[in-house]
Motif scaffolding. Structure first.
Motif, PDB file in Angstrom:
ATOM      1  N   TRP A 139      24.762  43.165  23.213  1.00 50.51           N
ATOM      2  CA  TRP A 139      24.249  44.526  23.401  1.00 50.51           C
ATOM      3  C   TRP A 139      23.997  45.221  22.064  1.00 50.51           C
ATOM      4  O   TRP A 139      23.258  46.200  22.008  1.00 50.51           O
ATOM      5  N   ASP A 175      19.091  44.960  19.384  1.00 49.38           N
ATOM      6  CA  ASP A 175      18.124  45.885  19.990  1.00 49.38           C
ATOM      7  C   ASP A 175      17.166  45.171  20.945  1.00 49.38           C
ATOM      8  O   ASP A 175      16.794  45.729  21.990  1.00 49.38           O
ATOM      9  N   ALA A 176      16.793  43.961  20.648  1.00 51.54           N
ATOM     10  CA  ALA A 176      15.855  43.233  21.511  1.00 51.54           C
ATOM     11  C   ALA A 176      16.508  42.953  22.873  1.00 51.54           C
ATOM     12  O   ALA A 176      15.863  43.088  23.919  1.00 51.54           O
ATOM     13  N   ALA A 207      18.988  44.669  24.253  1.00 52.79           N
ATOM     14  CA  ALA A 207      19.155  45.951  24.949  1.00 52.79           C
ATOM     15  C   ALA A 207      17.831  46.389  25.577  1.00 52.79           C
ATOM     16  O   ALA A 207      17.795  46.851  26.724  1.00 52.79           O
ATOM     17  N   GLU A 208      16.752  46.235  24.840  1.00 48.56           N
ATOM     18  CA  GLU A 208      15.436  46.610  25.378  1.00 48.56           C
ATOM     19  C   GLU A 208      15.081  45.749  26.590  1.00 48.56           C
ATOM     20  O   GLU A 208      14.580  46.254  27.601  1.00 48.56           O
ATOM     21  N   GLN A 209      15.358  44.464  26.516  1.00 47.38           N
ATOM     22  CA  GLN A 209      15.077  43.563  27.623  1.00 47.38           C
ATOM     23  C   GLN A 209      15.863  43.967  28.866  1.00 47.38           C
ATOM     24  O   GLN A 209      15.320  44.005  29.974  1.00 47.38           O
ATOM     25  N   ILE A 227      17.116  46.944  29.560  1.00 49.82           N
ATOM     26  CA  ILE A 227      16.642  48.249  30.040  1.00 49.82           C
ATOM     27  C   ILE A 227      15.372  48.075  30.855  1.00 49.82           C
ATOM     28  O   ILE A 227      15.227  48.672  31.925  1.00 49.82           O
ATOM     29  N   ARG A 228      14.473  47.256  30.381  1.00 55.68           N
ATOM     30  CA  ARG A 228      13.229  47.027  31.114  1.00 55.68           C
ATOM     31  C   ARG A 228      13.510  46.362  32.458  1.00 55.68           C
ATOM     32  O   ARG A 228      12.912  46.699  33.473  1.00 55.68           O
ATOM     33  N   TYR A 252      11.793  50.162  33.161  1.00 52.03           N
ATOM     34  CA  TYR A 252      11.048  50.928  32.164  1.00 52.03           C
ATOM     35  C   TYR A 252       9.887  50.077  31.666  1.00 52.03           C
ATOM     36  O   TYR A 252       9.979  48.859  31.604  1.00 52.03           O
ATOM     37  N   MET A 259       6.691  50.057  28.541  1.00 51.28           N
ATOM     38  CA  MET A 259       6.260  50.627  27.267  1.00 51.28           C
ATOM     39  C   MET A 259       4.964  51.406  27.495  1.00 51.28           C
ATOM     40  O   MET A 259       4.239  51.141  28.459  1.00 51.28           O
TER      41      MET A 259
END
Length: 158
Positions: free
Chosen positions: A96, A99-100, A102-104, A106-107, A112, A114
């Protein structure tokens, strides 16, 4: 008296005297053996009594020892499982921090997108039919809907 001396040296008298002496020796040895056996039996009984009392005295501490060893083994197993769980959680925490990742997540979890992307959500057909049946609640009074909600929550608890 001469007859008696003569009788004393006769073969029959000697054999009878020898037989009596032999019988006396055999009888003495048998009584000694019986006396020894009775003493040995008493000693054996005492030894058996002492051994039984020691076994009874040591039974509870041995039981406690065995149960405590089993408990220690169980606690060591739990400790090893807890260490493995801590390692897994450390790995998840490290992931976690990226950042990559976490972004994955979250999406994927929050759907979410972009800016500039088009998001699509595929709905389960069974879920769509269920939502249509809930539309009938709009035609009833509000207190009936509240009461149905209470009944549903009560049913889910059971």
């Amino acid at each position: 008296m001469a007859a008696r001396d003569r009788d004393r040296f006769s073969t029959t008298t000697r054999l009878r005297l020898l037989g009596e002496q032999t019988a006396a020796r055999v009888y003495r040895s048998q009584t000694k053996r019986q006396a020894r056996r009775s003493r040995l039996t008493g000693r054996a009984a005492l030894l058996a009594l002492v051994l039984c009392s020691m076994i009874v005295a040591l039974a509870y501490p041995m039981r406690q020892y065995v149960s405590q060893r089993a408990e220690i083994s169980d606690l060591r197993h739990r400790q090893e499982q807890a260490r493995d769980r801590v390692e897994q959680l450390r790995d998840v925490k490290a992931r976690w921090q990226d950042d990559a990742y976490a972004e994955q997540q979250i999406r994927r979890r929050l759907h979410y997108v972009m800016p500039g992307e088009t998001g699509f959500v595929v709905i389960d057909p069974g879920a769509a039919q269920q939502s249509r049946t809930d539309r009938g609640a709009a035609h009833r009074p509000w207190y009936a809907n509240v009461w149905d909600g209470v009944d549903k929550s009560d049913a889910s608890d059971q």
